[in-house]
Structure formats: structure tokens, C-alpha cells
Design a protein around this motif. Structure first.
Motif, PDB file in Angstrom:
ATOM      1  N   ALA A 104       0.982  -1.314  -0.162  1.00 14.14           N
ATOM      2  CA  ALA A 104       0.206  -0.100   0.560  1.00 14.14           C
ATOM      3  C   ALA A 104       1.168   1.074  -0.026  1.00 14.14           C
ATOM      4  N   THR A 105       1.745   1.523   0.857  1.00 16.73           N
ATOM      5  CA  THR A 105       3.308   2.626   0.556  1.00 16.73           C
ATOM      6  C   THR A 105       3.018   2.967  -0.777  1.00 16.73           C
ATOM      7  N   VAL A 106       4.231   1.588  -1.233  1.00 19.78           N
ATOM      8  CA  VAL A 106       4.647   2.125  -2.541  1.00 19.78           C
ATOM      9  C   VAL A 106       3.426   2.334  -3.605  1.00 19.78           C
ATOM     10  N   GLY A 107       1.730   2.039  -3.488  1.00 18.78           N
ATOM     11  CA  GLY A 107       1.296   2.630  -4.386  1.00 18.78           C
ATOM     12  C   GLY A 107       1.518   4.189  -3.876  1.00 18.78           C
ATOM     13  N   LEU A 108       0.647   4.123  -3.151  1.00 25.47           N
ATOM     14  CA  LEU A 108       0.787   5.637  -2.590  1.00 25.47           C
ATOM     15  C   LEU A 108       1.788   7.069  -2.923  1.00 25.47           C
ATOM     16  N   ALA A 109       3.663   5.774  -3.030  1.00 24.51           N
ATOM     17  CA  ALA A 109       4.388   6.768  -3.666  1.00 24.51           C
ATOM     18  C   ALA A 109       4.101   7.314  -4.632  1.00 24.51           C
ATOM     19  N   GLY A 110       3.414   6.267  -5.345  1.00 18.36           N
ATOM     20  CA  GLY A 110       3.038   6.926  -7.400  1.00 18.36           C
ATOM     21  C   GLY A 110       2.283   7.714  -6.696  1.00 18.36           C
ATOM     22  N   LEU A 111       0.899   7.409  -6.445  1.00 22.51           N
ATOM     23  CA  LEU A 111       0.010   8.565  -6.018  1.00 22.51           C
ATOM     24  C   LEU A 111       0.084   9.465  -6.222  1.00 22.51           C
ATOM     25  N   GLY A 112       1.207   9.665  -4.594  1.00 22.45           N
ATOM     26  CA  GLY A 112       0.847  11.420  -4.290  1.00 22.45           C
ATOM     27  C   GLY A 112       1.485  12.234  -4.886  1.00 22.45           C
ATOM     28  N   PRO A 113       2.574  11.502  -5.955  1.00 18.62           N
ATOM     29  CA  PRO A 113       2.956  12.896  -6.970  1.00 18.62           C
ATOM     30  C   PRO A 113       1.581  12.703  -8.036  1.00 18.62           C
ATOM     31  N   LEU A 114       0.505  12.502  -8.236  1.00 20.49           N
ATOM     32  CA  LEU A 114      -0.524  12.721  -9.010  1.00 20.49           C
ATOM     33  C   LEU A 114      -1.766  13.590  -9.202  1.00 20.49           C
ATOM     34  N   MET A 115      -1.242  13.906  -7.476  1.00 20.99           N
ATOM     35  CA  MET A 115      -2.090  14.422  -6.335  1.00 20.99           C
ATOM     36  C   MET A 115      -1.699  16.009  -6.418  1.00 20.99           C
ATOM     37  N   PRO A 116      -2.473  17.116  -6.580  1.00 20.00           N
ATOM     38  CA  PRO A 116      -1.967  18.096  -5.764  1.00 20.00           C
ATOM     39  C   PRO A 116      -2.228  18.767  -5.135  1.00 20.00           C
ATOM     40  N   TRP A 117      -2.428  19.852  -4.101  1.00 17.60           N
ATOM     41  CA  TRP A 117      -2.531  20.116  -3.101  1.00 17.60           C
ATOM     42  C   TRP A 117      -4.054  20.877  -3.179  1.00 17.60           C
ATOM     43  N   LEU A 118      -4.880  20.564  -2.097  1.00 20.69           N
ATOM     44  CA  LEU A 118      -5.883  21.221  -1.861  1.00 20.69           C
ATOM     45  C   LEU A 118      -6.631  20.347  -2.206  1.00 20.69           C
ATOM     46  N   ARG A 119      -7.059  20.098  -3.384  1.00 19.74           N
ATOM     47  CA  ARG A 119      -8.491  19.428  -4.313  1.00 19.74           C
ATOM     48  C   ARG A 119      -8.305  18.953  -5.906  1.00 19.74           C
ATOM     49  N   ALA A 120      -7.383  17.264  -5.414  1.00 24.76           N
ATOM     50  CA  ALA A 120      -8.196  17.162  -6.773  1.00 24.76           C
ATOM     51  C   ALA A 120      -9.430  16.871  -7.917  1.00 24.76           C
ATOM     52  N   SER A 121      -9.800  16.784  -8.976  1.00 27.11           N
ATOM     53  CA  SER A 121     -11.243  16.208  -9.448  1.00 27.11           C
ATOM     54  C   SER A 121     -10.380  14.623 -10.092  1.00 27.11           C
ATOM     55  N   PRO A 122     -12.004  14.088  -9.441  1.00 30.27           N
ATOM     56  CA  PRO A 122     -12.043  12.604 -10.179  1.00 30.27           C
ATOM     57  C   PRO A 122     -11.617  12.643 -11.684  1.00 30.27           C
ATOM     58  N   ALA A 123     -11.983  13.580 -12.674  1.00 34.70           N
ATOM     59  CA  ALA A 123     -12.051  13.388 -13.924  1.00 34.70           C
ATOM     60  C   ALA A 123      -9.955  13.607 -14.124  1.00 34.70           C
ATOM     61  N   ARG A 124      -9.248  14.536 -13.390  1.00 32.35           N
ATOM     62  CA  ARG A 124      -8.483  14.793 -13.751  1.00 32.35           C
ATOM     63  C   ARG A 124      -7.835  13.496 -13.643  1.00 32.35           C
ATOM     64  N   LEU A 125      -7.751  13.421 -12.401  1.00 38.85           N
ATOM     65  CA  LEU A 125      -6.884  12.971 -11.654  1.00 38.85           C
ATOM     66  C   LEU A 125      -7.156  11.156 -12.278  1.00 38.85           C
TER      67      LEU A 125
END
Lengths: 713, 98
Positions: A399-420
Motif C-alpha cells: 500500500a505504501t508503494v502504491g501511495l508513493a505513485g499516487l502522491g505525485p499525481l495529486m495536487p494540494w487542496l483538491r483533485a477532481s476525480p476526472a483529472r486524477l
């Protein structure tokens, strides 16, 4: 020069409490002059401990056996490099190294910190001097490196053979640098709590030290794993040994801290969590030292039972009680106003990642201390093995490796599901394609955890690489420059962010290596005579001939192995077993080599795809009659004559070798563990590297005039 | 009979103690130094960090990671914080001058 060394230590014992008192007065009266005295005591402490270090180092290099610590950890036959580094294989030397490093790093930290956050740094100076006082007191009262022997021996015992490995000599300073560097954010965290300045200022003042601590500790852990793989002869790089685990614990909580402080810096949230994490990390760093030095838990790295257990436990108890009390006292100030806006945001991913990392640390802590816990609870000491650790750590790590990939895709504040979804589509497709391809490989199919780790690792690497390329493309479009130039510009302008991304890539690569090498390796224990062949993991291993070689230091018996695959030569490996003499005059001149310690020199063929690992255990029982005969006839042989007798034994082993036991391992992707580790370290170095001033200047110039006007409004 | 070099060693010990004593007590013999420049540096660092955050948010917008509406919220928040930092920085500079 022993008097000089001893005097330096005594002066340190006077300086440390005086410094604590001066710094305390400085904090209580808010008096900058007393705070300055405290700081100067810290610098002086580093100076006098440096004198002690130099004197002790010179004693090791000169083989001055009048010092007990030199007589028991070195010898004239110990090679010069190992004599120079044998100091930290001893209890006394390693404690001196610990407090010397602490004084050095602490001096740097308070020197820069007192200008930026004077109230916090004044209190941190007091805390760091208290740490130093504890260790100096241990040195002077319980483990004095300058204690002299009444009758110095003519020859020393020598360095423990297992430690005669180059990386092992760098490993303790790296590990101790990590431990001591973690005390700096700890001390500034305490300073923030005491002074009530609980904004992000203390984090900013210690960020580089926290990152350096993480880097040094990670490097130490990696060196330890490498030593285990290529020196210990059991065929692995991680055994969930208590001392290994103890180093991993502050690294994990420190990793969580390095992420969660960004939420406090940007959003002012998680103050209690951050201060709690840094206090826990500092205490775990002391706990790690305690485990190595006390011998309270059985470990290959523990240096036997000692008298240091009780003082260490008392010190740790004081740290826990003091830290908890301070956090409770400041709970009102620590409360944050805001909250995380969306679960689809970088701060939310950081928070979940924090929980996973702390969960990992908790599991490892519980498993490591279970023998003590069970003894207290039931009176019987029970321990848990690797399968227990793996049952809980594997899902958390995936799960931690998964988040290591997911984190950089996320902006601060809020990501829209479509853009993510758009940003994550390609990495997810790569992960699915990897999983699909691996399903076609029968051995991987039967190891779902390994398959999941590799697929999630592919997702993380793809996500980070694509993210970097997207940023470079935006910059190339804006600046009109070519992609490579834009890529360098993007990374150079935000080294902290992209250094972090590189760490994520390294982490994913490392865990893919761990998953593949631990799940898909082939191990075979065989007993072979020269000419025999054994098969392992699709390779044929032929025992060609025995080897035997004597030096003044050790007798090495081994084998030449030819490794082939489908009739094609792959490698020639020469594993050996080194037998070191024990200084016991009751034993014969040859027998003493077989009654001392023995170490494995592994025969290793490393490659990007797989490592071929071999170790040999010669049957020395077959040599016993010969050894007994020689010792009976030449009981007083020494020097050249002893060497001659050893040569005869080696010759006999070469010519008439008995069957030898071999461990043969084919382990895929082990090199990825080291590569991933190095990439992580490179990422941390990139994040640590100061931003060049022109970048900051440009950033300042880019501030809209309106902003400055608003600032004056 | 004292061992050879013993006197030199004692001399070195005395020199070390004297050096340390002189160095450590110096602040008590001198006026307290001001810390305005350190505070200024800390504020400048905080300002630079905030400007980096503004730039990061812009990059996230241009990379398509942030919705324009979310970027406006984030940007306004960051700029308000940067403005507050600039106010504190100007006040600290003024204080340092006087």
C-alpha cells in the motif's frame, strides 16, 4: 597521550552539565548571553571530544595494548584499515563515536538555528547538551575507553572476524550519524513546545538535519543489508534481527515526519502529529543505540550483555515521560484550526501514507520487543520469526508503494476525480500490463504478494516518470526550450519536490527487488565431493576442487565452483570459510584456529537479473586427527613455524578434501534492492542540495507587484 | 620517574582547559548580540518557501492537475499568506534599521 584523552573526557563531563545549566538559565531568564554560553559549551564539547577521538584512534593505530579497549578489539595482525576503524566495534569506542557525532551535528544545528529561531534554539541547546551529558557520563563512569590494563598483553585479541568487511566499517558511523542527527529535530521540537512557538519555524530550522538524518540512517541500513548478503553466510540481506529492526524504526517514523511536516508548513495542520512523530523518532533513535549496546535482545549485531541497560532504560523512560508531559501541557496551542479539504488531495495521501508508515513501525516494534513483552507477561521468553513480520508488513508495504505513485499525481487542496483518472490512466495501464505479463510466468503466479508488489511498483515508477515529463513539457512550452533543458530546469527549480519523487522511484525499485528476491529465490543445501554436480534454479554447479590458504591472520578453506546453464559456462565462484585463531595458550598452535571464530567469504556472481550466491562449510572434523598430531608434536610452534604447519593443513585439505557442505542460492533481482537504495539516497541528496541563489532571485522577482502592494496595505 | 612526554601532555591538558574556559565565558564578558538579522533570514526563508508554493500551484494548474476554480482558491490563500509574510518582513527590516 592517554592522559590527554582521559582529561578530555573528564573535561567533557564537566562541560556538559555546566552547559545544560547555562542554557537552562538562558531559557528561564530569556538571557541571550547565557544562551550563548550554552552554545559555546556545545562547540567546546565537540572540540574536547575530538581530542579524545584522536587520542583513541592513535592508540588503535599504534596497537597500544595498555588500553583494554585496544587489546580486546585489535591486534598487530589486524590490517591497518580495520585497526583505524576497530574503535567503533567496541562498546567504549562506539559510545564515544555516538557522543562525538552528536556534539558535531548539534553544534552545526544550534549555530544556524539560534539566528533563525533563537528561543527554540536556546532550549534545543539545553536538550542536546543533556543528551551529551548522558553519553559522556556513561563513557566516564561505565565504559571508559581510556581504562588501562595493569599488565598489557603482548598481542591483542583482534577485531571480530565478521566485522572485517569494508562496508561494515562505514556502517556504524552512518547509522550513528542517522541516530544522532534525529536528536536535532527532536531537541528543536522540545524547544518549540517549551517556548510555545508551535508554528512551522522549528521545522524549517531543522529540515536539512531531518533529511540528513533520514539519508544517513537509510545508508547505514543499506550497508548493513549488503554486509548481511555478502558476508554473513546465511543467504539473505534482512533477517528481522532486533538491531536491524531498531534502525528501521526511526527511519520509518522519520519518513512519515518528512511527509507530514509539509502539511504543517503549507496548511498549518497536524501540529500534534508532527511533534509527536519527531519526539517518537528521537526516542527510537536512542532505543536503537540501547538495543545494540545493551545486549538485551539476542542479535548478531548486539555486543553482549553489558551494564548499560539500566541507565539507558532510565534515560529512555525520562525522554518518554518528559515528551508526553510537554505535549499534554501544550495541547491547546497544538490544536489546529483548519482541516483537510478533500480526500483526493496530496495532504490526504500524505496522511494515509503516514498512517501506513507508523503502522509498519508499530508492527516491527511489537515483533522486535515481543520477547521482552512475553517474558514480562508470562515469564517465558517467546519470539516471532520472519513469517510473522512478513504477514503484516507485506500488505502495508504494498500500500505504501502504491501511495508513493499516487502522491505525485495529486495536487494540494483538491483533485477532481476526472483529472486524477486522466493522470493515473497510463500508470494504471502499465501496472495492469505488468501484472498480466507476470501472470504468464508460473513461479510468479503462485506468489500473489510478489506479483502485487511488482505491479504496484511499476505503477509508482510510471506515475513519477510521467509526472516529471508532464512538468518538463509545460516548462518547455512556456520557455520555448528543448525537453532535456526544460527537464533539468524543472528539477533544478524545485529540488525538494523532485528529490522526493526520485526517492519514491528508488523505494518502488527496492521493494520490487525485495519481493522478487524473497519470493522467487531457489535455495539448495547440498553436500558435494570434488567432481560432483548439483542443480539449483535451472543452473548446474560443479565442485571443481578444494582450496586452502594460510596467512598469519587466518586459515581459509574453500572450493572452486563452476556454474553453468544448459552446458554454457556462467561463472566460476570461490566461496571460502576463514578460521581465525583464538588467543588461548592452552590450545595447540593449529587447533586454536579451529576453536576461534569462523566467517564465510561468499562466492557471489551478481547481475541485474539475478544473483548467484554460494557459501561453503568445509568438514574440518576430517582434519582433526591431523591437527591433533601436529599440535602434539609441535606444541610451542609460533611465528614462521606455526605458519608452516598451517600451510601443511591447507595443503592436506587441497589434496585430500573431504565432502563439503554448500548452500547454493539463485535469487532474482537482488541487485534491484541495492540500485533502489542508491536511487533513494541520490534523491535525498538532491532534496538536500541548496537551491542556487539565481533561482530564488528569479522567484522573488516573479512576485507580482500587486502582492507586495497587498503586503503594504 | 615520570614517563617521557608526560610534561608535554600535562601542558596540553592545561592549554585545552584554559582555551575552553576562555572561549565559553566570552559572552559573559561582552554585550549580548542582537538577533535581528537571524529573524530577517528566517522570514526571508519563509517568504521564499511561500513563493515556491505559489509557483508549484501554478505548475499544477498548467499540468492539468488542478481545476481552475480550485487553483483560484489555493492561489488566493497562498498569496494572502505571502502578503502577511511580506508585511512581517517589512516590519522586521524597519525594526532592524531603527
Amino acid at each position: 597521550m592517554i592522559v590527554l584523552g582521559r582529561s578530555a573526557l573528564l573535561l567533557a563531563l564537566v562541560l556538559a552539565p555546566a552547559g545544560v545549566a547555562a542554557a537552562f538559565v538562558g531559557v528561564r531568564r530569556a538571557d541571550a548571553r547565557w544562551s550563548a554560553v550554552g552554545r559555546r559549551v556545545l562547540y567546546s564539547l565537540f572540540g574536547v571530544l575530538s581530542v579524545a577521538m584522536i587520542v583513541l584512534e592513535a592508540a588503535f593505530l599504534r596497537s597500544d595494548f595498555s588500553l583494554g579497549v585496544v587489546a580486546t578489539h585489535s591486534s598487530t595482525t589486524t590490517p591497518a584499515f580495520y585497526r583505524a576503524t576497530a574503535m567503533w566495534s567496541s562498546q567504549e569506542g562506539s559510545l564515544l563515536l555516538w557522543v562525538w557525532l552528536l556534539a558535531g551535528w548539534a553544534s552545526l544545528a544550534v549555530r544556524s538555528g539560534h539566528r533563525r529561531v533563537p528561543e527554540i534554539a536556546a532550549c534545543a541547546t539545553c536538550v542536546l547538551l543533556a543528551f551529551a551529558l548522558f553519553f559522556v557520563a556513561l563513557l566516564v563512569l561505565l565504559a571508559n575507553p581510556f581504562a588501562q590494563l595493569a599488565v598489557p598483553p603482548a598481542e591483542g585479541t583482534g577485531l571480530q572476524p565478521l566485522l572485517r568487511y569494508p562496508a561494515m566499517m562505514i556502517h556504524p558511523p552512518a547509522l550513528y550519524s542517522g541516530y544522532t542527527l534525529w536528536t536535532i529535530p527532536f531537541a528543536f521540537g522540545i524547544g518549540a513546545l517549551v517556548s510555545g512557538r508551535l508554528d512551522a519555524a522549528w521545522i524549517g530550522a531543522t529540515r536539512r538535519f531531518a533529511l540528513a538524518a533520514w539519508l544517513a540512517l537509510g545508508f547505514g541500513v543499506l550497508l548493513g543489508a549488503r554486509w548481511s548478503w555478502s558476508e554473513l553466510g546465511w543467504g539473505g540481506y534482512w533477517a528481522w534481527d532486533p538491531v536491524e529492526n531498531a534502525a528501521l524504526l526511526p527511519w520509518l517514523t522519520g519518513t512519515a515526519f518528512l511527509h507530514s511536516v509539509m502539511i504543517q508548513e503549507r496548511r498549518g495542520l497536524l501540529r500534534t502529529w508532527n511533534v509527536g512523530l519527531v519526539l517518537a523518532t528521537g526516542i527510537l533513535a536512542v532505543l536503537g543505540t540501547f538495543l545494540v549496546r545493551s545486549g538485551v535482545l539476542e542479535s548478531i549485531h548486539a555486543f553482549g550483555a553489558s551494564t548499560l541497560g539500566v541507565p539507558f532504560l532510565a534515560f529512555i523512560a525520562l525522554l518518554v515521560a518528559g515528551s508526553t508531559g510537554l505535549v499534554l501541557h501544550r495541547r491547546a496551542l497544538l490544536a489546529a484550526d483548519g482541516r483537510i479539504d478533500s480526500v483526493l488531495s496530496r495532504e490526504a495521501v500524505f496522511l494515509v501514507g503516514n498512517l501506513l508508515l507508523v503502522g509498519l513501525a508499530f508492527v516491527i516494534f511489537w515483533g522486535t520487543f515481543f520477547p521482552l513483552i512475553s517474558e514480562v507477561a508470562t515469564g517465558r521468553r517467546a519470539s516471532v520469526g520472519p513469517p510473522w513480520f512478513e504477514r503484516y508488513t507485506v500488505p502495508l508495504a504494498i500500500a505504501t508503494v502504491g501511495l508513493a505513485g499516487l502522491g505525485p499525481l495529486m495536487p494540494w487542496l483538491r483533485a477532481s476525480p476526472a483529472r486524477l483518472a486522466r493522470a493515473g490512466a497510463v500508470p494504471a495501464a502499465i501496472a495492469l500490463a505488468t501484472a498480466g505479463a507476470l501472470l504468464a510466468v508460473p513461479p510468479v503466479r503462485s506468489h500473489p504478494a510478489a506479483l502485487a508488489t511488482i505491479a504496484v511498483g511499476a505503477f509508482a515508477v510510471a506515475a513519477v516518470v510521467l509526472e516529471l515529463l508532464r512538468a518538463a513539457r509545460v516548462r518547455a512550452r512556456a520557455s520555448g526550450r528543448a525537453m532535456p533543458h526544460a527537464l533539468a530546469g524543472v528539477v533544478g527549480r524545485n529540488r525538494r519536490r523532485y528529490g522526493g519523487y526520485l526517492v519514491h522511484v528508488g523505494f518502488a525499485v527496492l521493494l520490487v527487488g525485495v519481493a522478487a528476491s524473497s519470493s522467487l529465490q531457489h535455495v539448495r543445501d547440498v553436500r558435494l565431493r570434488p567432481g560432483d554436480t548439483a542443480a539449483v534454479g535451472g543452473y548446474d554447479v560443479r565442485y571443481v576442487r578444494a582450496t586452502g590458504h594460510a596467512t598469519r591472520e587466518k586459515l581459509s578453506l574453500g572450493a572452486v565452483l563452476e556454474v553453468s546453464r544448459g552446458g554454457r559456462h556462467v561463472a566460476t565462484l570461490t566461496p571460502t570459510r576463514g578460521f581465525y585463531a583464538v588467543e588461548d595458550p592452552r590450545l595447540g598452535p593449529v587447533d586454536r584456529y579451529f576453536s576461534g571464530e569462523a566467517t564465510s567469504e561468499v562466492g557471489l556472481e551478481s547481475g541485474l537479473g539475478r544473483d548467484f550466491w554460494t557459501a561453503v562449510e568445509p568438514d574440518v572434523q576430517a582434519l582433526r586427527p591431523m591437527i591433533a598430531g601436529i599440535d602434539r608434536r609441535f606444541p610451542l610452534a609460533s611465528g614462521a613455524s606455526q605458519r608452516f604447519l598451517l600451510d601443511a593443513v591447507a595443503e592436506r585439505y587441497r589434496r585430500f578434501p573431504p565432502p563439503a557442505a554448500f548452500r547454493l542460492i539463485v535469487s532474482p533481482l537482488v541487485a534491484w534492492v541495492w540500485m533502489g537504495g542508491l536511487v533513494m539516497l541520490a534523491g535525498a541528496l538532491l532534496a538536500l542540495w541548496p537551491a542556487p541563489h539565481p533561482v530564488l532571485r528569479r522567484a522573488r522577482l516573479a512576485v507580482p507587484r500587486a502582492l507586495r502592494a497587498a503586503g503594504r496595505a | 620517574v615520570r614517563p617521557e612526554g608526560h610534561d608535554v601532555e600535562l601542558l596540553l591538558v592545561c592549554a585545552m582547559v584554559a582555551l575552553v574556559a576562555g572561549f565559553v565565558t566570552r559572552p559573559l564578558r561582552a554585550p549580548a548580540p542582537g538577533s535581528a538579522s537571524g529573524r530577517l533570514r528566517a522570514l526571508e526563508d519563509a517568504r521564499d518557501a511561500k513563493l515556491r508554493e505559489i509557483r508549484d500551484a501554478e505548475l499544477d494548474l498548467r499540468m492539468g492537475k488542478l481545476e481552475p476554480a480550485d487553483h483560484r482558491v489555493l492561489d488566493a490563500r497562498l498569496r494572502a499568506e505571502a502578503a502577511a509574510l511580506l508585511r512581517r518582513l517589512d516590519a522586521a527590516r524597519e525594526e532592524a534599521r531603527t
